[in-house]
Design an enzyme around this catalytic site. Structure first.
Site, PDB file in Angstrom:
ATOM      1  N   LYS A 180       0.907  -1.156   0.000  1.00 36.05           N
ATOM      2  CA  LYS A 180       0.000   0.000   0.000  1.00 36.05           C
ATOM      3  C   LYS A 180       0.945   1.204   0.000  1.00 36.05           C
ATOM      4  O   LYS A 180       1.610   1.492   0.993  1.00 36.05           O
ATOM      5  CB  LYS A 180      -0.893  -0.074   1.228  1.00 36.05           C
ATOM      6  CG  LYS A 180      -1.478   1.200   1.821  1.00 36.05           C
ATOM      7  CD  LYS A 180      -2.261   2.066   0.908  1.00 36.05           C
ATOM      8  CE  LYS A 180      -2.913   3.226   1.689  1.00 36.05           C
ATOM      9  NZ  LYS A 180      -2.012   4.353   1.939  1.00 36.05           N
ATOM     10  N   GLY A 188       4.850   4.155  11.145  1.00 36.98           N
ATOM     11  CA  GLY A 188       4.128   5.426  11.102  1.00 36.98           C
ATOM     12  C   GLY A 188       3.676   5.819  12.491  1.00 36.98           C
ATOM     13  O   GLY A 188       4.389   5.592  13.480  1.00 36.98           O
ATOM     14  N   SER A 189       2.461   6.360  12.556  1.00 32.67           N
ATOM     15  CA  SER A 189       1.988   6.912  13.825  1.00 32.67           C
ATOM     16  C   SER A 189       1.456   5.819  14.757  1.00 32.67           C
ATOM     17  O   SER A 189       1.068   4.734  14.299  1.00 32.67           O
ATOM     18  CB  SER A 189       0.864   7.915  13.549  1.00 32.67           C
ATOM     19  OG  SER A 189      -0.215   7.239  12.932  1.00 32.67           O
ATOM     20  N   GLY A 215      -0.837   2.738  13.512  1.00 34.55           N
ATOM     21  CA  GLY A 215      -0.363   1.387  13.837  1.00 34.55           C
ATOM     22  C   GLY A 215      -1.372   0.629  14.675  1.00 34.55           C
ATOM     23  O   GLY A 215      -1.697  -0.533  14.378  1.00 34.55           O
ATOM     24  N   GLU A 249       5.751  -0.343  13.693  1.00 38.08           N
ATOM     25  CA  GLU A 249       6.724   0.502  14.393  1.00 38.08           C
ATOM     26  C   GLU A 249       6.069   1.861  14.520  1.00 38.08           C
ATOM     27  O   GLU A 249       5.714   2.482  13.531  1.00 38.08           O
ATOM     28  CB  GLU A 249       7.996   0.578  13.544  1.00 38.08           C
ATOM     29  CG  GLU A 249       9.140   1.185  14.303  1.00 38.08           C
ATOM     30  CD  GLU A 249      10.193   1.729  13.359  1.00 38.08           C
ATOM     31  OE1 GLU A 249      10.663   0.979  12.504  1.00 38.08           O
ATOM     32  OE2 GLU A 249      10.501   2.912  13.493  1.00 38.08           O
ATOM     33  N   CYS A 293      12.726   7.744  13.219  1.00 40.57           N
ATOM     34  CA  CYS A 293      12.111   7.036  14.349  1.00 40.57           C
ATOM     35  C   CYS A 293      13.076   6.956  15.530  1.00 40.57           C
ATOM     36  O   CYS A 293      12.652   6.720  16.657  1.00 40.57           O
ATOM     37  CB  CYS A 293      11.669   5.651  13.919  1.00 40.57           C
ATOM     38  SG  CYS A 293      12.848   4.848  12.858  1.00 40.57           S
ATOM     39  N   GLU A 333       5.715  11.499  21.742  1.00 40.47           N
ATOM     40  CA  GLU A 333       6.687  11.811  20.691  1.00 40.47           C
ATOM     41  C   GLU A 333       6.238  13.059  19.926  1.00 40.47           C
ATOM     42  O   GLU A 333       5.087  13.167  19.519  1.00 40.47           O
ATOM     43  CB  GLU A 333       6.778  10.635  19.699  1.00 40.47           C
ATOM     44  CG  GLU A 333       7.782  10.889  18.589  1.00 40.47           C
ATOM     45  CD  GLU A 333       7.749   9.824  17.468  1.00 40.47           C
ATOM     46  OE1 GLU A 333       6.691   9.205  17.266  1.00 40.47           O
ATOM     47  OE2 GLU A 333       8.780   9.637  16.824  1.00 40.47           O
TER      48      GLU A 333
HETATM   49  P1  NAP Z   1       0.447   7.511   9.438  1.00 39.01           P
HETATM   50  O1  NAP Z   1      -0.597   8.567   9.549  1.00 39.01           O
HETATM   51  O2  NAP Z   1       0.555   6.585  10.566  1.00 39.01           O
HETATM   52  O3  NAP Z   1       0.198   6.741   8.078  1.00 39.01           O
HETATM   53  C1  NAP Z   1       1.074   5.718   7.626  1.00 39.01           C
HETATM   54  C2  NAP Z   1       0.341   4.856   6.578  1.00 39.01           C
HETATM   55  O4  NAP Z   1      -0.682   4.115   7.223  1.00 39.01           O
HETATM   56  C3  NAP Z   1      -0.350   5.652   5.506  1.00 39.01           C
HETATM   57  O5  NAP Z   1      -0.307   4.924   4.305  1.00 39.01           O
HETATM   58  C4  NAP Z   1      -1.770   5.759   6.017  1.00 39.01           C
HETATM   59  O6  NAP Z   1      -2.705   5.930   5.006  1.00 39.01           O
HETATM   60  C5  NAP Z   1      -1.955   4.419   6.683  1.00 39.01           C
HETATM   61  N1  NAP Z   1      -2.937   4.490   7.777  1.00 39.01           N
HETATM   62  C6  NAP Z   1      -2.872   5.279   8.874  1.00 39.01           C
HETATM   63  N2  NAP Z   1      -3.938   5.066   9.666  1.00 39.01           N
HETATM   64  C7  NAP Z   1      -4.685   4.121   9.049  1.00 39.01           C
HETATM   65  C8  NAP Z   1      -5.919   3.504   9.360  1.00 39.01           C
HETATM   66  N3  NAP Z   1      -6.587   3.790  10.475  1.00 39.01           N
HETATM   67  N4  NAP Z   1      -6.409   2.597   8.486  1.00 39.01           N
HETATM   68  C9  NAP Z   1      -5.754   2.301   7.349  1.00 39.01           C
HETATM   69  N5  NAP Z   1      -4.586   2.863   7.003  1.00 39.01           N
HETATM   70  C10 NAP Z   1      -4.053   3.765   7.838  1.00 39.01           C
HETATM   71  O7  NAP Z   1       1.895   8.146   9.259  1.00 39.01           O
HETATM   72  P2  NAP Z   1       2.407   9.353   8.376  1.00 39.01           P
HETATM   73  O8  NAP Z   1       1.325   9.891   7.496  1.00 39.01           O
HETATM   74  O9  NAP Z   1       3.610   8.893   7.741  1.00 39.01           O
HETATM   75  O10 NAP Z   1       2.815  10.448   9.445  1.00 39.01           O
HETATM   76  C11 NAP Z   1       1.969  10.855  10.486  1.00 39.01           C
HETATM   77  C12 NAP Z   1       2.685  10.751  11.816  1.00 39.01           C
HETATM   78  O11 NAP Z   1       3.219   9.439  11.974  1.00 39.01           O
HETATM   79  C13 NAP Z   1       3.895  11.645  11.993  1.00 39.01           C
HETATM   80  O12 NAP Z   1       3.564  12.946  12.361  1.00 39.01           O
HETATM   81  C14 NAP Z   1       4.667  10.899  13.045  1.00 39.01           C
HETATM   82  O13 NAP Z   1       4.201  11.211  14.309  1.00 39.01           O
HETATM   83  C15 NAP Z   1       4.396   9.460  12.763  1.00 39.01           C
HETATM   84  N6  NAP Z   1       5.494   8.774  12.038  1.00 39.01           N
HETATM   85  C16 NAP Z   1       6.322   7.986  12.748  1.00 39.01           C
HETATM   86  C17 NAP Z   1       7.346   7.328  12.117  1.00 39.01           C
HETATM   87  C18 NAP Z   1       8.256   6.419  12.874  1.00 39.01           C
HETATM   88  O14 NAP Z   1       9.335   6.144  12.397  1.00 39.01           O
HETATM   89  N7  NAP Z   1       7.850   5.895  13.979  1.00 39.01           N
HETATM   90  C19 NAP Z   1       7.543   7.455  10.766  1.00 39.01           C
HETATM   91  C20 NAP Z   1       6.673   8.255  10.047  1.00 39.01           C
HETATM   92  C21 NAP Z   1       5.640   8.896  10.704  1.00 39.01           C
HETATM   93  P3  NAP Z   1      -3.062   7.404   4.484  1.00 39.01           P
HETATM   94  O15 NAP Z   1      -1.826   8.194   4.515  1.00 39.01           O
HETATM   95  O16 NAP Z   1      -3.628   7.150   3.130  1.00 39.01           O
HETATM   96  O17 NAP Z   1      -4.001   8.017   5.397  1.00 39.01           O
END
Ligand code: NAP
Length: 524
Positions: free
Chosen positions: A182, A239-240, A244, A263, A299, A392
């Protein structure tokens, strides 16, 4: 250019909603349109992956290794357009992305080497002892086998190394699990270029169709459909915490629950011990680079600094403040990530318990979505009083927690949630005085570092990139390095089968010449 979803070797018909990639530095749409996948396409991709699994699971290490090396070659063959597109979509600088491409291709080759070496299957053989008393021992032979089709969620902060052909995909394919990616909506163009490279490599090396597919979506629907699909056996995500945990919950509530390796973030505390501060306060202030590099979007970025108050700490604060004030702002990955950073760091700054050590004023006003470096300070007592300070703040932000004494520092450490990393900055001679702290660190994090920044994760055999909840959903596994293959396999033992019917890895004469535990002895 219109990019359609790729299922196996076929691009899907043009249909449904289209979306565009955005240049986060300028806020303008980038060339190209991407068709968001529909539920029927998600279903088709998973069914084809399942069909491919029947062949791919036992295709052999040599062929899988050739496939992985071919992906690396095809990624390199894209050349400058890959770097240019990734720069435009992520705002990350050229040198970083070139390094990341190298990491991506090296990971693929590292897994190819692992496959050719062969002992990753962890073969254990206990041969029969018919005359054992009081009962005979039966012949039992165990090794790892692939779990099945895997859904990989590309991460926003590593558009190559944790995305379409990143570590999760490389490890899953190495294990023998077909992958449906995805794509992250922040870098669909980069994803499409790499997806095409994997398609070419699969065709060239004769992989079964469906070993790889890539679907686009700028919302949650397709991610959800993939996680809930009955043919999906594993999910990987970076991601978030919110994202997660949503996937973990979905996977648990399926008729057949499946593992989600998520993660989800970490504040990666750095403990500054007194003697180290006394001897090298200014050198330690160079941690500013780890706090702010690539707008802090790692991360393993150190979001917490922990110390006991002292004159040396004041010196450190001064030097850190000077360094942070000098950091140029940098474009963050997406408008959403920048807005989240401003909201969370702004919330911290607005709290009266928090004071500012330094905030950079070097803001690039010619571009938008700028992450501006800031380091704050809070007393240990205030930190301990409110859980929100442990959250975080993804971006170039760190908070110094100042304890009155070692006992209070220990209280702060004990209060922390699970982390990917924890670091101790110490002089060797003082370490024996702080075993009450250092002895507990393995319980807190997956990687325990002495005298070095937590950013810059080595991709190798010994690395562990994973930690207790909430940093990951399963602390037993790493998402970086060769051991990450373990997320995609399960053990099976064969009992009482003759040699000719067993997989090569388990045959008595060891035709593959791999390391095995054979009747309690490691032998080749
Ligand atoms: P995200 O919002 O967690 O999204 C990551 C992926 O997962 C995207 O493809 C998103 O789809 C999908 N997703 C998220 N929630 C979902 C749900 N409920 N159902 C289905 N799919 C879902 O992360 P991000 O957009 O990369 O960044 C947002 C925040 O994540 C950052 O501000 C940061 O806090 C955190 N982050 C952490 C790390 C780490 O290394 N731990 C890395 C990157 C980001 P869509 O985008 O299409 O909504």
């Amino acid at each position: 250019m219109e990019t359609r979803n790729l299922i196996g070797y076929n691009y899907q018909p043009e249909q449904g909603n289209k979306f565009k990639a955005v240049d986060p530095a300028l806020g303008i749409d980038l060339p190209g349109e991407f068709y968001a996948a529909n539920i029927a396409e998600a279903d088709a991709a998973m069914k084809l992956a399942d069909k491919a699994f029947a062949v791919f699971r036992s295709i052999g290490n040599t062929k899988k290794a050739a496939f992985l090396r071919s992906i690396a070659d095809e990624v390199i063959a894209i050349g400058a357009p890959l770097i240019e597109r990734a720069m435009a979509e992520s705002g990350l600088p050229e040198a970083r992305l070139q390094g990341e491409r190298g990491r991506t291709t090296n990971q693929l080759k590292m897994f190819a080497d692992l496959l050719e070496e062969g002992s990753w299957v962890e073969a254990i053989i206990d041969t029969a002892i018919p005359d054992r008393q009081p009962l005979p021992r039966i012949d039992i032979r165990k090794m790892m086998v692939p779990l099945g089709p895997c859904v990989v969620f590309g991460a926003s902060n590593f558009p190559m190394a944790f995305s379409v052909a990143g570590g999760d995909t490389a490890a899953a394919l190495a294990a023998g699990c077909p992958v449906v990616v995805k794509a992250h909506p922040a870098h669909p163009g980069t994803s499409a270029l790499v997806g095409e490279a994997i398609k070419k490599a699969a065709e060239k090396t004769g992989m079964p169709e469906g070993v790889f597919s890539i679907l686009y979506d700028d919302g949650y629907a397709i991610g959800e459909a993939l996680v809930k699909h009955p043919k999906t056996k594993i999910v990987t995500f970076t991601g978030s915490f919110k994202g997660g945990m949503a996937l973990v919950k979905m996977a648990r509530e399926r008729d057949e629950p499946i593992p989600v390796f998520a993660e989800m973030g970490s504040t990666n505390p750095i403990i500054l011990l007194p003697k180290a501060l006394e001897n090298r306060a200014e050198e330690l202030a160079k941690l500013s680079a780890s706090i702010t590099g690539n707008a802090g979007q790692f991360c393993t970025q150190p979001g917490l600094l922990l110390a006991v108050k002292s004159d040396s700490l004041e010196k450190f604060k001064k030097a850190l403040g000077i360094a942070i004030a000098d950091v140029n702002s940098a474009t963050m990955l997406t408008p959403g990530i920048c807005a989240n950073f401003n909201k969370l760091s702004g919330g911290m700054l607005a709290d009266k318990a928090v004071s500012v050590i330094a905030k950079s004023d070097k803001v690039n006003t010619a571009q938008i979505n700028q992450g501006v470096a800031v380091v704050t300070e809070i007393t240990a007592a205030a930190f301990l009083a409110d859980e929100k300070f442990k959250e975080e703040v993804f971006g170039p932000y760190s908070m110094l927690v100042v304890a009155d004494d070692i006992a209070q520092l220990e209280q702060v450490i004990a209060s922390l949630h699970g982390q990917l990393t924890v670091t101790v900055m110490a002089e060797n001679e003082e370490l024996p005085n702080y075993t009450s702290i250092t002895d507990k660190l393995a319980n807190l994090a997956g990687r325990v570092i002495l005298n070095g920044p937590p950013t810059g994760v080595e991709v190798g055999n010994a690395i562990h990139h994973g930690g207790p909840f909430p940093s990951t959903s399963d602390s037993r596994f790493t998402s970086v390095g060769t051991s990450s293959i373990k997320r995609f396999v399960r053990p099976v033992c064969w009992q009482n089968w003759s040699d000719d019917l067993l997989p090569d890895e388990l045959k008595t004469d060891n035709p593959l010449k791999i390391w095995r535990l054979f009747n309690n002895e490691w032998t080749k």
